[in-house]
Design an enzyme around this catalytic site. Structure first.
Site, PDB file in Angstrom:
ATOM      1  N   SER A 166       0.832  -1.200   0.000  1.00 56.23           N
ATOM      2  CA  SER A 166       0.000   0.000   0.000  1.00 56.23           C
ATOM      3  C   SER A 166       0.867   1.250   0.000  1.00 56.23           C
ATOM      4  CB  SER A 166      -0.853  -0.033   1.266  1.00 56.23           C
ATOM      5  OG  SER A 166      -1.467   1.214   1.495  1.00 56.23           O
ATOM      6  N   TYR A 215      -2.076  -1.138  10.905  1.00 52.22           N
ATOM      7  CA  TYR A 215      -2.298  -1.638   9.542  1.00 52.22           C
ATOM      8  C   TYR A 215      -1.103  -1.304   8.643  1.00 52.22           C
ATOM      9  CZ  TYR A 215      -3.823  -1.770   4.719  1.00 52.22           C
ATOM     10  OH  TYR A 215      -3.867  -2.010   3.363  1.00 52.22           O
ATOM     11  N   LYS A 268       1.923  -3.760   6.618  1.00 51.07           N
ATOM     12  CA  LYS A 268       2.344  -3.728   5.208  1.00 51.07           C
ATOM     13  C   LYS A 268       3.865  -3.496   5.136  1.00 51.07           C
ATOM     14  CE  LYS A 268      -1.646  -4.445   3.370  1.00 51.07           C
ATOM     15  NZ  LYS A 268      -1.920  -5.785   2.849  1.00 51.07           N
TER      16      LYS A 268
HETATM   17  P1  NAD Z   1     -11.106  -7.056   1.138  1.00 54.74           P
HETATM   18  O1  NAD Z   1     -11.339  -7.043   2.604  1.00 54.74           O
HETATM   19  O2  NAD Z   1     -12.274  -6.810   0.252  1.00 54.74           O
HETATM   20  O3  NAD Z   1     -10.434  -8.431   0.688  1.00 54.74           O
HETATM   21  C1  NAD Z   1      -9.562  -9.162   1.527  1.00 54.74           C
HETATM   22  C2  NAD Z   1     -10.033 -10.607   1.502  1.00 54.74           C
HETATM   23  O4  NAD Z   1      -9.156 -11.382   2.325  1.00 54.74           O
HETATM   24  C3  NAD Z   1     -11.439 -10.799   2.033  1.00 54.74           C
HETATM   25  O5  NAD Z   1     -12.177 -11.583   1.121  1.00 54.74           O
HETATM   26  C4  NAD Z   1     -11.249 -11.544   3.364  1.00 54.74           C
HETATM   27  O6  NAD Z   1     -12.329 -12.419   3.644  1.00 54.74           O
HETATM   28  C5  NAD Z   1      -9.940 -12.292   3.099  1.00 54.74           C
HETATM   29  N1  NAD Z   1      -9.146 -12.613   4.294  1.00 54.74           N
HETATM   30  C6  NAD Z   1      -8.709 -11.778   5.270  1.00 54.74           C
HETATM   31  N2  NAD Z   1      -7.984 -12.448   6.179  1.00 54.74           N
HETATM   32  C7  NAD Z   1      -7.930 -13.741   5.756  1.00 54.74           C
HETATM   33  C8  NAD Z   1      -7.325 -14.922   6.259  1.00 54.74           C
HETATM   34  N3  NAD Z   1      -6.622 -14.914   7.390  1.00 54.74           N
HETATM   35  N4  NAD Z   1      -7.480 -16.063   5.552  1.00 54.74           N
HETATM   36  C9  NAD Z   1      -8.198 -16.087   4.408  1.00 54.74           C
HETATM   37  N5  NAD Z   1      -8.812 -15.019   3.884  1.00 54.74           N
HETATM   38  C10 NAD Z   1      -8.667 -13.853   4.553  1.00 54.74           C
HETATM   39  O7  NAD Z   1      -9.931  -6.006   0.834  1.00 54.74           O
HETATM   40  P2  NAD Z   1      -9.424  -5.433  -0.557  1.00 54.74           P
HETATM   41  O8  NAD Z   1      -9.788  -4.002  -0.617  1.00 54.74           O
HETATM   42  O9  NAD Z   1      -9.804  -6.330  -1.659  1.00 54.74           O
HETATM   43  O10 NAD Z   1      -7.867  -5.495  -0.293  1.00 54.74           O
HETATM   44  C11 NAD Z   1      -7.082  -6.607  -0.686  1.00 54.74           C
HETATM   45  C12 NAD Z   1      -5.663  -6.404  -0.209  1.00 54.74           C
HETATM   46  O11 NAD Z   1      -5.164  -5.176  -0.734  1.00 54.74           O
HETATM   47  C13 NAD Z   1      -5.508  -6.292   1.307  1.00 54.74           C
HETATM   48  O12 NAD Z   1      -4.312  -6.930   1.686  1.00 54.74           O
HETATM   49  C14 NAD Z   1      -5.411  -4.800   1.542  1.00 54.74           C
HETATM   50  O13 NAD Z   1      -4.701  -4.488   2.710  1.00 54.74           O
HETATM   51  C15 NAD Z   1      -4.648  -4.360   0.306  1.00 54.74           C
HETATM   52  N6  NAD Z   1      -4.871  -2.955  -0.038  1.00 54.74           N
HETATM   53  C16 NAD Z   1      -6.145  -2.491  -0.196  1.00 54.74           C
HETATM   54  C17 NAD Z   1      -6.369  -1.146  -0.492  1.00 54.74           C
HETATM   55  C18 NAD Z   1      -7.760  -0.592  -0.626  1.00 54.74           C
HETATM   56  O14 NAD Z   1      -7.919   0.629  -0.558  1.00 54.74           O
HETATM   57  N7  NAD Z   1      -8.789  -1.406  -0.829  1.00 54.74           N
HETATM   58  C19 NAD Z   1      -5.270  -0.292  -0.657  1.00 54.74           C
HETATM   59  C20 NAD Z   1      -3.981  -0.808  -0.495  1.00 54.74           C
HETATM   60  C21 NAD Z   1      -3.794  -2.149  -0.186  1.00 54.74           C
HETATM   61  C1  WQD Z   2      -9.556   9.677   0.826  1.00 51.07           C
HETATM   62  C2  WQD Z   2      -9.757  11.173   1.082  1.00 51.07           C
HETATM   63  C3  WQD Z   2     -10.021  11.704   3.404  1.00 51.07           C
HETATM   64  C4  WQD Z   2     -13.828   9.575   3.895  1.00 51.07           C
HETATM   65  C5  WQD Z   2      -6.957   4.685   2.970  1.00 51.07           C
HETATM   66  C6  WQD Z   2      -5.906   3.991   3.785  1.00 51.07           C
HETATM   67  C7  WQD Z   2      -4.785   3.527   2.889  1.00 51.07           C
HETATM   68  C8  WQD Z   2      -5.326   2.697   1.711  1.00 51.07           C
HETATM   69  C9  WQD Z   2      -6.475   3.369   1.014  1.00 51.07           C
HETATM   70  C10 WQD Z   2      -5.168   0.400   2.287  1.00 51.07           C
HETATM   71  C11 WQD Z   2      -8.976  11.692   2.297  1.00 51.07           C
HETATM   72  C12 WQD Z   2     -11.286  12.017   2.624  1.00 51.07           C
HETATM   73  C13 WQD Z   2     -12.669  10.122   3.382  1.00 51.07           C
HETATM   74  C14 WQD Z   2     -14.878  10.444   4.281  1.00 51.07           C
HETATM   75  C15 WQD Z   2     -13.535  12.320   3.577  1.00 51.07           C
HETATM   76  N1  WQD Z   2      -5.847   1.444   2.151  1.00 51.07           N
HETATM   77  N2  WQD Z   2     -12.523  11.471   3.215  1.00 51.07           N
HETATM   78  N3  WQD Z   2     -14.690  11.790   4.102  1.00 51.07           N
HETATM   79  O1  WQD Z   2      -7.172   7.744   3.693  1.00 51.07           O
HETATM   80  O2  WQD Z   2      -6.276   8.049   1.339  1.00 51.07           O
HETATM   81  O3  WQD Z   2      -6.359   5.813   2.317  1.00 51.07           O
HETATM   82  O4  WQD Z   2      -7.453   3.792   1.979  1.00 51.07           O
HETATM   83  O5  WQD Z   2      -3.988   0.249   2.197  1.00 51.07           O
HETATM   84  O6  WQD Z   2      -3.927   2.795   3.675  1.00 51.07           O
HETATM   85  O7  WQD Z   2      -5.401   4.888   4.765  1.00 51.07           O
HETATM   86  O8  WQD Z   2      -8.461   6.887   1.664  1.00 51.07           O
HETATM   87  O9  WQD Z   2     -10.834   6.865   1.004  1.00 51.07           O
HETATM   88  O10 WQD Z   2     -10.258   6.965   3.463  1.00 51.07           O
HETATM   89  O11 WQD Z   2      -9.817   8.966   2.044  1.00 51.07           O
HETATM   90  O12 WQD Z   2     -13.432  13.548   3.445  1.00 51.07           O
HETATM   91  O13 WQD Z   2     -15.934  10.017   4.770  1.00 51.07           O
HETATM   92  O14 WQD Z   2     -11.139  11.394   1.385  1.00 51.07           O
HETATM   93  O15 WQD Z   2      -9.794  12.682   4.386  1.00 51.07           O
HETATM   94  O16 WQD Z   2      -8.569  12.996   1.987  1.00 51.07           O
HETATM   95  P1  WQD Z   2      -7.021   7.233   2.325  1.00 51.07           P
HETATM   96  P2  WQD Z   2      -9.917   7.344   2.079  1.00 51.07           P
END
Ligand code: NAD
Ligand code: WQD
Length: 338
Positions: free
Chosen positions: A124, A149, A153
């Protein structure tokens, strides 16, 4: 080629499974469904017109992983499984460290035993230190995370780099995602957060459809063009295609490589609300409230390395992201539950 997708029933995982099936790959999913619904996988298979193999279970379960690697010839693993709610990680740190670190440790142990050493990890942009100048390059400073979190990562990147340096037979891609939003254009799969959404786009769509009264915009006094936070939003289908490119790269190389998956463009919260309203002709009531602790003003990627080395580039624009997110919300007002 057969790909094991951990967390494949989740938001990014389901879109990636679909792109893999479209690309002719065999797909095996392991997911404990702790934050997802199996309907997502049914819809992925219906959209692809092809089936995948699903193991329901926990990635920390060594016996399950050993069975999967015995039953399936896995060429490459994409490791999405993890917990991802920043605020929850502050109140439940042990659960986050246990889940996010022990999934990786169990997975790499069994991959090592099976002699299968191609791995792609969901990292991330949160691993980057807040004081970096923009755009963020893969060489920008990391660490100084502000929540458990983010540390999981960061630590997982360290673990996988260490494993890869110790044994050159490993091929590891660390993919640093920026802000994935939107949904498949069919509206059949999308983001389905449980409870009150933490992230901006699902909060916007749930407000537009009337599940939430109004969006709270966290601060309008940042040093940005309109004072609201700026982020690099990327369409989830572009992100999924980035994983297909990473699979091809990973199986053809050795060592560890880091890639940003973003668009390189920053949009503010008000840009998001205005574009969403315009593209979808729907209103999103909002109020300006205090800044959210831990937020930074601006965050966007330099995606040049991904384009050069993976041959991948995000293609969809903000209007596509807003239209597809709304299409998914309208077709599934209560997410997969309904
Ligand atoms: P999500 O929660 O929709 O998907 C994660 C999946 O992993 C889920 O289906 C959950 O049931 C499964 N899971 C969690 N722990 C598990 C375990 N111990 N064993 C088996 N299954 C398990 O999340 P997402 O948004 O699809 O994110 C996927 C990955 O990408 C995550 O690692 C997340 O941290 C990373 N990521 C997401 C974002 C984002 O904004 N969505 C941004 C950066 C990184
Ligand atoms: C985006 C912008 C908020 C909600 C997070 C995690 C990051 C990654 C992606 C996993 C910011 C603003 C948000 C709301 C708002 N996930 N906001 N009102 O914070 O960039 O990243 O998700 O790895 O680790 O921290 O994403 O969608 O929460 O926010 O004004 O109700 O929207 O302040 O500027 P963020 P976000």
């Amino acid at each position: 080629m057969r790909i094991l997708v951990t967390g494949g029933a989740g938001y990014i995982g389901s879109h990636t499974c679909l792109e893999l099936l479209h690309g002719g790959y065999d797909v095996v999913v392991v997911d404990n469904l702790c934050n997802s619904n199996p309907v997502a996988l049914e819809r992925v298979q219906a959209l692809a017109g092809k089936s995948l193999t699903f193991y329901q279970g926990d990635v920390r379960d060594l016996a399950l992983l050993r069975r999967i690697f015995q039953e399936q010839e896995i060429d490459c693993v994409i490791h999405f499984a993890g917990l991802k709610a920043v605020g929850e990680s502050v109140s439940q740190p042990w659960r986050y460290y246990d889940n996010n670190l022990n999934t990786t440790l169990a997975l790499t142990k069994v991959m090592e035993e099976a002699g299968r050493k191609n791995l792609i990890f969901s990292s991330s942009a949160t691993v980057y230190t807040a004081s970096n100048t923009m755009p963020l390059q893969e060489t920008s400073q990391t660490g100084g995370c502000t929540n458990p979190y983010g540390w999981t990562k960061f630590m997982t990147e360290q673990i996988l780099s260490g494993i890869s340096h110790a044994d050159p037979a490993w091929s590891v891609c660390l993919l640093r995602y920026f802000n994935p939003i939107g949904a498949h254009e069919s509206g059949q799969i999308g983001e389905d957060p449980r409870g009150i959404p933490n992230n901006l786009m699902p909060y916007i769509t749930q407000t537009a459809i009337g599940r939430r009264e109004r969006l709270s915009i966290f601060g309008d006094d940042y040093d940005t063009p309109d004072g609201t936070g700026v982020r690099d939003y990327i369409h989830v289908v572009d992100l999924a295609k980035g994983h297909v490119a990473a699979v091809n790269y990973t199986v053809a190389h050795q060592g560890v490589e880091v890639f940003n998956l973003g668009t390189g463009k920053g949009y503010s919260v008000l840009d998001m609300v205005n574009t969403f309203q315009q593209v979808n002709q729907v209103s999103v009531p909002y109020q300006i409230v205090a800044r959210r602790p831990g937020d930074i003003a601006t965050c966007y990627a330099d995606p040049e390395k991904s384009e050069r080395m993976l041959g991948w580039k995000a293609e969809k624009d903000l209007a596509d992201m807003c239209r597809d997110a709304w299409n998914w919300q309208c077709k599934n007002p209560q997410g997969y539950q309904a």
